[in-house]
Motif scaffolding. Structure first.
Motif: not given
Lengths: 307, 247
Positions: A84-86, A88
């Motif tokens: 899981p990564l941001y 944006d």
């Protein structure tokens, strides 16, 4: 470094893991193998403090993961399965953010170091959402390595990487595993075989085997195997090998090579080699055959291993 | 405390990384600007720039609070629900930060954004002060702005709490909107609904406390009520995160 005893987790009436007990030492890479739904991710989530167990105890880096969760979490690097990564965020900003949450002094310098380590320094200013799956995997790995964790827990760390990246990441894990404790889950059996000092095979929430791959092979087979290949005709080779006392189960492969089996602890390889050469066969290959981890895995989890 | 600040800073910057910050700013400043111009125009036509009928800032802060019923759910809807949807909550919950720090940090990030916006609106009392003789009552301005900050804090805290419950940001938006609408307009519920319900609705409505502060009457009861709702909202968020761990 990781001490797990009697770990149990229930999701409602379903028992996801059942009374797991295992250890992992410093400087050891332990592989966690099992079919989907076996309880690997649940175990990892408990070990990283994401969720508490229903019963049992887990000590990570000397701290109880429930009672002293924050202290334990400071010492764990975690790469979840879905990475899981941001999307944006810029790679650098994301790692800087995670570094600040982990209270890393001079987080910027460390971010640069880990980006060099995972080969993403040239993408530091790019948005995570624009990266390929393999690159995102490496950002996740960089995040897990940021704070020099004593224990590294990696859920499928090489999934989605191209072959050269797989080699690099495995090399990196191997390097880290020299000093720290690494627990990794993988469905790539050859990865576990090549990378791990020890494997834990889990099925239906229970550990069904725990040992080095070599020991698992011999304990499951109760025998060792070897392969002989000769140049030219191999007529009578099977009989020649069979003539050596103690040899059992001799068979000819499709490619003409001959496999034989003998009891563990009674090494007959030298005698067989001598018999082959004495009978004027042109010996071009002679090697020991282990049971592949895939076969062990199938044997233990489904009872349908091939011998 | 440092973790709260780190999370708040990221959320604050994140608002400006997308269109949301600019949309919310426009949705607040555009109507407020028009309204303020109309007030100036009306008062100049009527020659009401002195004495008891002189304009004050309360219509502006009142409109701001009303707009926040619709805009604060937009600011809070994704704060925690999106973390759950994207799975990034797994990294936050396995990092050495307390669940409470995560919830407060998210709220503070939204609060900092609103404080920035409120800061921009300070231009209105300054401009108005130049028109009114002998100047506007600054105590009313201070009271109105404290009321505005408190009602924004309540709305954002309740929004963060609801965002922690849902993984779908639109569900979080509509539930927050419904709750804020109810809390704001509760004062308008029929007073004969229950014995003494008029008083109860009046006390529970966030609008009634805000209106008193907006008109220059700071009451301890109002401040305590608003702060209680902030704590309630944040605690609801904390409980939702804890529950997620135990599921």
């Amino acid at each position: 470094m990781i001490k797990v005893s009697g770990l149990t987790k229930d999701y409602g009436s379903r028992r996801a893991i059942d009374n797991l007990t295992f250890n992992a030492q410093q400087g050891e890479i332990v592989g966690f193998l099992g079919p989907n739904g076996a309880g690997k991710t649940t175990t990892m989530r408990i070990l990283t403090g994401y969720m508490p167990p229903t019963d049992g105890e887990a000590i990570v880096a000397g701290y109880d993961i429930v009672e002293e969760s924050l202290e334990a979490r400071k010492r764990i690097g975690y790469l979840p399965e879905s990475v899981p990564l941001y999307q944006d965020m810029v790679v650098w900003d994301y790692l800087q953010y995670m570094g600040e949450l982990r209270r890393i002094p001079n987080a910027g310098e460390r971010v640069e170091e880990v980006l060099e380590m995972v080969g993403l320094i040239d993408r530091a200013e790019g948005y995570i959402g624009n990266l390929s799956k393999g690159m995102k995997q490496r950002v996740g790995l960089a995040q897990a390595l940021l704070h020099h964790p004593e224990v590294l827990i990696l859920d499928e760390p090489t999934i989605g990487l191209d072959p050269s990246q797989v080699v690099e990441v495995r090399e990196l894990i191997r390097e880290i595993g020299k000093e720290r404790t690494v627990l990794l889950s993988t469905h790539l059996l050859n990865e576990a075989q090549n990378l791990c000092d020890r494997v834990l095979i889990i099925n239906k929430g229970k550990i069904v085997a725990e040992d080095t791959t070599e020991n698992l092979q011999s304990s499951l087979l109760g025998a060792e195997r070897a392969l002989v290949r000769v140049g030219g005709e191999n007529d009578g080779l099977v009989e020649t090998i069979k003539s050596v006392k103690g040899v059992r189960k001799v068979k000819v492969n499709d490619d003409g090579a001959v496999e034989f089996e003998f009891a563990s602890g009674k090494d007959l390889r030298a005698e067989v080699a001598k018999a082959v050469v004495t009978n004027n066969y042109e010996l071009i290959e002679f090697r020991s055959l282990g049971m592949s981890l895939e076969e062990i895995f199938l044997e233990l989890t489904h009872g349908e291993g091939k011998r | 405390m440092k973790n709260i600040w780190t999370i708040a800073k990221r959320e604050y910057n994140n608002y400006f990384g997308g269109a949301l910050a600019y949309v919310v700013m426009a949705a607040v400043l555009f109507p407020l600007g028009i309204y303020f111009s109309l007030i100036l125009l009306y008062n100049s036509q009527q020659g009401l720039y002195g004495g008891a009928a002189a304009p004050d800032i309360t219509p502006i802060t009142g409109l701001f609070a009303f707009l926040m019923i619709f805009l604060s759910p937009a600011l809070t809807m994704r704060l925690l629900s999106d973390e759950a949807r994207m799975g990034t909550i797994e990294l936050l919950l396995t990092a050495p930060i307390r669940d409470g720090e995560l919830v407060v940090g998210k709220w503070l990030g939204a609060m900092l954004f609103i404080l920035t916006l409120i800061g921009v609106t300070l231009i209105y009392p300054i401009v108005l002060n130049n028109f009114v003789s002998p100047g506007i009552d600054w105590m009313v301005v201070v009271s109105a702005y404290i009321g505005l900050i408190l009602i924004c804090a309540v709305m954002l805290a309740l929004g963060v709490g609801i965002s922690a419950i849902f993984t779908n940001q639109f569900a979080a938006f509509f539930v927050t909107l419904g709750l804020l609408f109810f809390l704001y307009f509760m004062i308008g519920l029929p007073s004969g609904l229950l014995p003494q319900s008029g008083q109860i609705f009046n006390y529970l409505s966030i609008q009634s406390h805000f209106e008193r502060m907006n008109s220059g009457t700071l009451t301890l009861g109002g401040i305590v009520y608003d702060l209680s709702l902030v704590v309630f909202g944040l605690f609801a968020g904390f409980t939702a995160i804890e529950t997620r761990r135990w599921r």
